[in-house]
Design an enzyme around this catalytic site. Structure first.
Site, short mmCIF file in Angstrom:
data_model
loop_
_atom_site.label_atom_id
_atom_site.label_comp_id
_atom_site.label_asym_id
_atom_site.label_seq_id
_atom_site.Cartn_x
_atom_site.Cartn_y
_atom_site.Cartn_z
N GLY A 1 2.60 -5.17 41.96
CA GLY A 1 3.71 -4.21 41.98
C GLY A 1 4.65 -4.47 40.81
N ASP B 1 2.02 -13.30 43.80
CA ASP B 1 1.04 -14.30 44.24
C ASP B 1 -0.41 -13.82 44.11
OD1 ASP B 1 1.50 -12.54 46.29
OD2 ASP B 1 1.47 -14.05 47.88
N THR C 1 8.18 -10.18 40.87
CA THR C 1 8.01 -9.39 42.09
C THR C 1 9.37 -9.22 42.74
OG1 THR C 1 7.22 -9.43 44.38
CG2 THR C 1 7.27 -11.55 43.27
N ASP D 1 9.88 -9.08 45.75
CA ASP D 1 9.87 -9.68 47.10
C ASP D 1 10.43 -11.10 47.17
OD1 ASP D 1 8.54 -7.35 47.73
OD2 ASP D 1 6.55 -8.26 47.83
N ASP E 1 8.88 -13.82 47.16
CA ASP E 1 8.10 -14.62 48.11
C ASP E 1 7.24 -15.67 47.40
OD1 ASP E 1 6.56 -12.69 46.90
OD2 ASP E 1 5.39 -12.18 48.68
O1 F6P Z 1 5.12 -6.53 46.28
C1 F6P Z 1 6.06 -5.60 45.88
C2 F6P Z 1 6.08 -4.42 46.81
O2 F6P Z 1 7.06 -3.50 46.37
C3 F6P Z 1 6.29 -4.73 48.28
O3 F6P Z 1 7.65 -4.95 48.59
C4 F6P Z 1 5.70 -3.52 48.94
O4 F6P Z 1 5.25 -3.80 50.24
C5 F6P Z 1 4.52 -3.20 48.04
O5 F6P Z 1 4.81 -3.76 46.78
C6 F6P Z 1 4.26 -1.72 47.90
O6 F6P Z 1 3.15 -1.54 47.10
P1 F6P Z 1 2.64 -0.12 46.58
O7 F6P Z 1 3.55 0.29 45.46
O8 F6P Z 1 1.26 -0.36 46.13
O9 F6P Z 1 2.78 0.81 47.73
#
Ligand code: F6P
Length: 327
Positions: A16, A108, A131, A133, A135
């Site tokens: 992401g 990750d 990221t 997140d 995390d």
């Molecule tokens: O990992 C970053 C993130 O924005 C998360 O918070 C979310 O769950 C995910 O990516 C969403 O991914 P996508 O843009 O593929 O829907």
């Protein structure tokens, strides 16, 4: 054995996108040039490596991007890179360009790919945590987290205005997948009455009990911030639970979604991205290979990629306590 001198490196963004990724790319490219290296941009994450979508950065190639959200290199989550065949193709393409080291900006999942790749082939990798997140173990923050929290705070403040005006109950869902950092920080910053995160089992009957006790003239004014990956199914699940328990409550929900991933990075994210990008290149040059660069207590920290992808970052007990006390 003396480390092989690196002359050409590649940089990619994967997973992401996160605000500040462009600032990290800029820092990587400029640091590498300063050290006399050539830098190659790889587009759409590992997919670009597999499909030989690789170009040499030219002077001016990273001008005017430090303030931009998204990523000029584009990003993807590559299924093919998870296969030995995909990684072999990627390696052969890097060899064609004589790329001898790789900076991977991502989360990750991206580092898991980098770790496997570095083990299979003689291409050292350095990970830069990007990221929203947050995390990741081995760093106090990740590129994009601060911007995402600020975006969520701005949105939640607006929701509170209309919520108070109508004496309503609002459930706001923030991103973070199965990590509650965005929820905790944005919830505490906006004075949310409840913050629900995947790392802690929510006591919903207690929450309902508190709501009914506090309800004035059958009005239940409360702001609940919930992580998308919460066990009750995010905002929708919580809203339904409240409606079932207190049918008279006027409950609305709002899913903030991808607006949290866009926009100009905050100064904090630009600085973090710049520092991490600079050190990632230094690592490749000095032979500190297959690590993730991070900042812990304002000091640089280099965590082997396999530990960075294994270790779980823990939610701060102190902030959980503060959030509960002030709710
Ligand atoms: O990992 C970053 C993130 O924005 C998360 O918070 C979310 O769950 C995910 O990516 C969403 O991914 P996508 O843009 O593929 O829907």
């Amino acid at each position: 054995m003396a480390k092989k001198k690196i002359n050409k490196i590649g940089v990619l963004t994967s997973g992401g996108d996160a605000p500040g990724m462009n600032a990290a790319i800029r820092a990587v490219v400029k640091t590498a040039w300063h050290q006399g290296l050539e830098v190659y941009g790889i587009t759409r994450g590992y997919n670009g490596m597999i499909e030989n979508d690789i170009f040499k950065f030219q002077p001016g190639g990273v001008s005017n991007i430090i303030q931009r959200g998204g990523t000029i290199l584009k990003t993807a989550r590559s299924k093919e890179f998870q296969t030995p065949e995909g990684r072999k193709k990627a390696y052969e393409n890097l060899k064609k360009h004589v790329i001898e080291g790789l900076v991977v900006i991502g989360g990750d999942g991206s580092f898991r790919g980098a770790q496997t790749f570095a083990k299979e082939f003689d291409i050292p990798c350095v990970g830069v945590p990007g990221t929203i997140d947050k995390d990741m173990a081995g760093t106090d923050s990740t590129i994009g987290f601060d911007t995402a929290v600020n975006t969520a705070v701005t949105a939640i403040d607006k929701i509170r205005d209309t919520m108070e005006a109508h004496d309503r109950l609002f459930v706001v869902e923030v991103m973070g997948r199965d990590a509650g950092y965005i929820a905790i920080d944005s919830g505490v910053s906006t004075g949310a009455e409840s913050i629900l995160i995947p790392e802690r089992k929510a006591d919903l009957p207690k929450m309902i009990n508190n709501l009914t006790q506090l309800g004035r003239k059958n009005k239940f004014v409360n702001l609940i911030v919930v992580t998308e990956g919460d066990e009750y199914g995010g905002a929708e699940g919580i809203k339904n639970y409240i409606k079932l328990s207190i049918p008279s409550a006027d409950v609305k929900m709002c899913i903030l979604g991808h607006i949290q991933r866009g926009g100009a990075p905050t100064a904090t994210d630009r600085l973090l991205a710049t520092r991490l990008g600079y050190h990632a290149v230094q690592c490749l040059i000095k032979g500190t290979h297959n690590v993730m660069v991070g900042v812990v207590k304002d000091e640089m920290c280099f965590t082997p990629l396999d530990l960075a992808v294994k270790a779980q970052r823990t939610i701060s007990e102190e902030w959980l306590q503060i959030a509960e006390t002030l709710a």
